[in-house]
Scaffold this motif. Structure first.
Motif, mmCIF file in Angstrom:
data_model
loop_
_atom_site.group_PDB
_atom_site.id
_atom_site.type_symbol
_atom_site.label_atom_id
_atom_site.label_comp_id
_atom_site.label_asym_id
_atom_site.label_seq_id
_atom_site.Cartn_x
_atom_site.Cartn_y
_atom_site.Cartn_z
ATOM 1 N N ARG A 10 0.741 -1.268 -0.044
ATOM 2 C CA ARG A 10 0.004 0.044 0.057
ATOM 3 C C ARG A 10 0.816 1.378 0.063
ATOM 4 N NH1 ARG A 10 -3.176 -3.313 3.373
ATOM 5 N NH2 ARG A 10 -1.983 -2.798 5.033
ATOM 6 N N THR A 11 2.210 1.397 0.609
ATOM 7 C CA THR A 11 2.713 2.600 0.816
ATOM 8 C C THR A 11 3.461 2.542 -0.555
ATOM 9 O OG1 THR A 11 3.327 2.137 3.201
ATOM 10 C CG2 THR A 11 4.707 3.305 1.877
ATOM 11 N N PHE A 12 4.142 1.692 -1.171
ATOM 12 C CA PHE A 12 4.464 1.938 -2.540
ATOM 13 C C PHE A 12 3.616 1.785 -3.750
ATOM 14 C CE2 PHE A 12 8.101 0.535 0.196
ATOM 15 C CZ PHE A 12 8.863 1.795 0.126
ATOM 16 N N GLU A 33 -7.274 0.968 -9.761
ATOM 17 C CA GLU A 33 -6.787 2.367 -10.275
ATOM 18 C C GLU A 33 -6.395 3.267 -8.969
ATOM 19 O OE1 GLU A 33 -9.674 5.726 -11.552
ATOM 20 O OE2 GLU A 33 -9.120 4.591 -13.370
ATOM 21 N N GLN A 34 -5.186 3.995 -9.020
ATOM 22 C CA GLN A 34 -4.403 4.478 -8.381
ATOM 23 C C GLN A 34 -3.779 5.886 -8.569
ATOM 24 O OE1 GLN A 34 -1.280 1.942 -6.660
ATOM 25 N NE2 GLN A 34 -2.551 0.183 -6.809
ATOM 26 N N THR A 38 2.497 12.167 -7.216
ATOM 27 C CA THR A 38 2.517 13.466 -7.967
ATOM 28 C C THR A 38 0.964 13.876 -8.182
ATOM 29 O OG1 THR A 38 2.775 12.257 -9.945
ATOM 30 C CG2 THR A 38 4.660 13.161 -8.985
ATOM 31 N N GLY A 39 -0.038 12.833 -8.010
ATOM 32 C CA GLY A 39 -1.232 13.257 -8.315
ATOM 33 C C GLY A 39 -1.916 12.751 -9.376
ATOM 34 N N ARG A 40 -0.891 11.813 -10.317
ATOM 35 C CA ARG A 40 -1.243 11.346 -11.601
ATOM 36 C C ARG A 40 -1.906 10.385 -11.406
ATOM 37 N NH1 ARG A 40 3.356 8.853 -14.806
ATOM 38 N NH2 ARG A 40 1.996 7.074 -14.818
ATOM 39 N N LEU A 41 -3.203 10.023 -12.133
ATOM 40 C CA LEU A 41 -3.943 8.840 -12.094
ATOM 41 C C LEU A 41 -3.445 7.667 -12.953
ATOM 42 C CD1 LEU A 41 -6.389 8.119 -10.633
ATOM 43 C CD2 LEU A 41 -7.671 8.522 -12.757
#
Length: 162
Positions: A10-12, A33-34, A38-41
């Motif tokens: 979960r951390t990485f 989906e994560q 940087t906020g990129r999907l």
């Protein structure tokens, strides 16, 4: 140990959920989906962990058709066990019916040949390969076969001396 591994995943951002296992032992996972740091999907991914992980041991058909369709995104939901069993029995029935039809066809052909309704296929022997320059030409014989206006040089060879 499992909690630690789950926390690290979960951390990485490498969190995968086990979706199912087929009868060959392949395990199927989905990575949801994560968002990256940087906020990129990052879109969801589907993956398989093969029972035989080495490439040289791969055999065609080592991933069932239904699971292959799910991996490639052709279907939304993974196949159920009931669906897999139903499709496998259907494929077996189709193979049996195809074998029966082929046997009936061969028996009918044999009967037609015996009765003389159909001429037996002639068995021709193709000599050489079409890519060879001498393909389709008559072989050189020891006896002269052409005379006068139709003579072709090299169309026959004299008999060798004994």
């Amino acid at each position: 140990m499992n909690r630690v591994a789950g926390a690290l995943r979960r951390t990485f951002g490498i969190m995968r959920n086990h979706v199912g296992t087929d009868h060959l032992g392949n395990k199927y996972y989905v990575i949801p989906e994560q968002k990256t740091w940087t906020g990129r999907l990052v879109r969801a991914k589907r993956m398989v962990e093969a029972a035989n992980p080495t490439e040289y041991e791969y055999i065609e058909g080592s991933i069932p058709i239904e699971w292959d369709a799910w991996i490639r995104g052709r279907r939304k939901e993974p196949p159920s066990v009931e669906e897999l069993l139903k499709n496998e029995s259907y494929r077996k029935q189709i193979k049996l019916k195809a074998r029966e039809v082929e046997e009936k066809d061969l028996a009918l052909q044999a009967k037609e040949y015996e009765e003389g309704l159909v001429a037996t296929p002639s068995k021709t022997v193709a000599k050489g390969h079409a890519a060879v320059t001498s393909f389709g030409k008559q072989e050189i014989s020891e006896d002269p076969t052409s005379t006068a206006n139709t003579f072709q040089p090299g169309s026959w060879l004299p008999k060798p001396k004994k």
